[in-house]
Motif scaffolding. Structure first.
Motif, short mmCIF file in Angstrom:
data_model
loop_
_atom_site.label_atom_id
_atom_site.label_comp_id
_atom_site.label_asym_id
_atom_site.label_seq_id
_atom_site.Cartn_x
_atom_site.Cartn_y
_atom_site.Cartn_z
N ILE A 114 1.73 10.45 0.55
CA ILE A 114 1.11 10.13 1.84
C ILE A 114 1.20 11.26 2.86
O ILE A 114 0.44 11.28 3.83
N CYS B 265 6.09 -1.64 -6.23
CA CYS B 265 5.14 -0.62 -5.76
C CYS B 265 5.16 0.62 -6.67
O CYS B 265 6.14 0.87 -7.36
N ASN C 101 0.72 5.59 -5.68
CA ASN C 101 -0.49 4.91 -5.21
C ASN C 101 -0.54 4.93 -3.68
O ASN C 101 0.30 4.32 -3.01
N LYS C 102 -1.51 5.63 -3.14
CA LYS C 102 -1.57 5.83 -1.69
C LYS C 102 -1.70 4.52 -0.93
O LYS C 102 -1.07 4.32 0.12
N GLU C 103 -2.53 3.61 -1.45
CA GLU C 103 -2.74 2.34 -0.74
C GLU C 103 -1.44 1.54 -0.68
O GLU C 103 -1.12 0.92 0.32
N GLU C 104 -0.69 1.57 -1.78
CA GLU C 104 0.58 0.83 -1.79
C GLU C 104 1.59 1.47 -0.85
O GLU C 104 2.35 0.78 -0.17
N LYS D 138 0.82 3.19 1.82
CA LYS D 138 0.34 2.87 3.17
C LYS D 138 0.82 1.47 3.56
O LYS D 138 1.25 1.23 4.70
N SER D 139 0.74 0.56 2.62
CA SER D 139 1.15 -0.82 2.89
C SER D 139 2.64 -0.89 3.28
O SER D 139 3.03 -1.62 4.20
N LYS E 9 -3.61 3.08 8.82
CA LYS E 9 -4.70 2.28 8.22
C LYS E 9 -5.88 3.17 7.81
O LYS E 9 -6.55 2.91 6.83
#
Lengths: 200, 402
Positions: free
Chosen positions: A38, A170, A174-177, A179-180, B400
């Motif tokens: 990230i 996680c 994985n960038k989305e994970e 970020k979450s 986001k």
């Protein structure tokens, strides 16, 4: 041409007061990977060859002091990510790195039972440093025969976590994970500040 | 004073800890093939130098076209007579603005730190509260220096795709790039371009300019991308024989196009290549750089002489290894210089930097001091007056959108 004697002027600096989230956890849990996934800043050589457990974990390098990542949102808004060294012999660094953190993410290696033992020790230490939001990320679930639900419950039970603390499986790649995870911490920080403001 | 080896902590780790603890002092790094010093003031860097990062202030200013040779010469003469700072004299002359001196100083700091950050082996000494009188009161944050170093490393990996080694010989393109009716180049590019003659290697050109190898190689890469120069695969030996200027002595300085693998290898005891390669004679420094030398900052702690005596070998003394024989970076290597116990270093470093980290003041309502948290109470994020909800909101929006 104006001449300003150098000594008469104050030093200028671009340093900022860092707001940071610390990424901690046992050896080989995926802390460096998470930050790399990230961060906008390439991590500069903080890893070293390891002498212990390398073959067992399939990991030949380890962080000896800290990893560093940064997210910038405009000119005056940066969020720093600090990864701690996982091995206990570098434990002295943890408290230093935790100074000023607004939250921490504890990563646990799902396929290694010793990781959970080690995570419990790290968790106790980090809780002692500051009262900040935190969550637990269970990594390497693909290397475990157990389901995600069981892994989460095992981590929750072993770390004796209250229900309100988030535990998730996680993948630090994985960038989305990732970020979450970051958002969960930030939302909780925001909620606590707002709650304090409301309470007066 | 704190001593250790880069096996224990990398320089980037030490830099970050120094910044975090807002320490003031000098970090001295030493290995067989060179040395470097970085001066920190409250965690930020205000001076950095290494034996391989030696482009002088005057050289930076002339090479970039900010100052003419004549202006610089005049300032140097006055400097010799008065002992005043070169930058100060150039500003007084009207040759440059203050921000141009700051640019050059900042560039020197970045060059020095970039070189040092690539070192994997060696020993370091931290001496608290040692300061020098800097040319300009400018500090650069460690964070920015590390970002700049990362950027340069990325850039080098791109450059290596076209200029894989310092031995590459470059030549002018026989014709202008397709469709080019007019070519604009900068003063810096011109100074490099005139040295491209089909005989000099990249290394020769870098040494001849007196600029940082990284900067020169970057300019050559740009000229190559523009189609103005191209590879000429001439064996290096042939080029030397036919070149009246003979680049043999120039080759003693090695252009670094990659992380400092060759120097690290040179630090490894028992490296057979080191025994096989004789130490080359030290070449004379570039005349222009020597003539325009600005005085190094004077140490205020009065230990300049002592330090000077301890200064390790200069770049010219380095033992060269053939690029083709370089080992992969991942090959385990150990520093064989003076060593200290790792646990002692860890404890001392932790203590040193912990001392500088003060608890952040907590928000205490005025007139309500009795209710202030006890010193042993844990810091709560909601009590941190620097954690602003609007700031957190912006971070949420920013994450986001990533």
């Amino acid at each position: 041409m104006r001449r300003v004697p150098p000594k008469a002027r104050a030093h200028r600096s671009t340093s900022q007061r860092p707001l940071k989230i610390v990424v901690t956890g046992p050896f080989a849990a995926g802390k460096t990977t998470l930050i790399e996934t990230i961060s906008e800043v390439a991590i500069v050589a903080t890893e070293r060859d390891v002498s212990e457990h390398a073959s067992e974990y399939g990991k030949a390098r380890t962080t000896v002091a800290m990893d560093f990542g940064r997210l910038t949102f405009g000119e005056d808004c940066s969020l720093f990510l600090f990864g701690t060294p996982g091995q206990r012999r570098f434990e002295v660094m943890w408290e230093i790195l935790s100074e000023g953190m607004i939250g921490f993410i504890l990563l646990v290696h799902a396929a290694d039972p010793r990781s959970l033992e080690e995570a419990a020790h790290i968790f106790e230490e980090f809780k002692r440093y500051a009262d900040v939001p935190y969550l637990v990320g269970v990594t390497h679930s693909d290397q475990s025969d157990t389901t995600a639900e069981v892994l989460i419950e095992a981590a929750r039970a072993h770390l004796d976590l209250p229900d309100e603390v988030k535990v998730v499986v996680c993948d630090p790649r994985n960038k989305e994970e990732v970020k979450s995870l970051m958002l969960s911490i930030l939302f909780e920080v925001h909620r606590r500040i707002e709650a304090k403001a409301v309470a007066g | 004073m704190l001593k250790g080896t880069l096996d224990d902590f990398t320089l980037s780790d030490i830099f970050r800890l120094t910044a975090l603890a807002k320490k003031t002092g000098r970090l001295e790094v030493e290995r067989r093939t060179g040395s470097g010093r970085v001066y920190f003031r409250e965690g930020d860097v205000y001076h950095a130098e290494s034996t391989k990062s030696k482009e002088l202030l005057g050289s930076k200013l002339t090479r970039s076209g900010r100052v003419t040779e004549k202006q610089l010469r005049r300032a140097v003469i006055e400097q010799e007579q008065t002992g005043r700072r070169l930058g100060e004299l150039l500003i007084e002359q009207g040759a440059v603005e203050e921000d141009e001196i700051e640019w050059a100083i900042r560039s020197q700091i970045e060059d020095g730190v970039f070189d040092l950050l690539r070192w994997d082996l060696g020993a370091f000494v931290w001496e608290p509260d040692v300061e020098i009188d800097a040319e300009v009161p400018l500090t650069v944050s460690v964070e920015n220096l590390i970002i700049e170093a990362s950027r340069r490393l990325d850039e080098i990996s791109q450059i290596r795709k076209k200029i894989p080694s310092a031995d590459v010989v470059l030549a002018m393109a026989p014709r202008t790039p397709d469709g080019a009716h007019q070519i604009n180049i900068t003063s810096e590019e011109w100074q490099v371009l005139v040295l491209v003659d089909g005989r000099r290697s990249v290394e020769d050109i870098a040494t001849s300019t007196g600029a940082e190898a990284y900067q020169t190689t970057r300019l050559l890469f740009g000229l190559m991308n523009a189609g103005l120069i191209e590879h000429k695969q001439v064996p290096v030996g042939d080029a030397d024989e036919s070149d009246g200027e003979s680049s043999t002595s120039l080759r003693n300085n090695v252009v670094e196009l990659q992380p400092d693998v060759d120097d690290d290898i040179a630090d490894v005891e028992g490296d057979e290549r080191q025994q096989a390669v004789a130490t080359p004679p030290a070449p004379p420094p570039p005349a222009r750089a020597h003539a325009f030398r600005a005085d190094p900052p004077a140490e205020e702690d009065g230990r300049a002489g002592e330090r000077g005596a301890r200064r390790p070998r200069r770049r010219e003394d380095r033992e060269e290894t053939e690029p083709s024989e370089r080992e992969p970076k991942s090959t385990p290597r150990r520093y064989k210089g003076p060593r200290v116990d790792r646990s002692v270093v860890v404890r001392e470093l932790a203590g040193l930097f912990s001392e500088g980290i003060k608890p952040r003041p907590r928000a205490v309502p005025s007139g309500d001091k009795d209710k202030a948290p006890a010193p042993t109470q844990k810091r709560r994020v909601e009590d941190d007056d620097q954690v602003d909800p609007k700031l957190i909101g912006r971070m949420i929006d920013g994450v986001k959108e990533l």
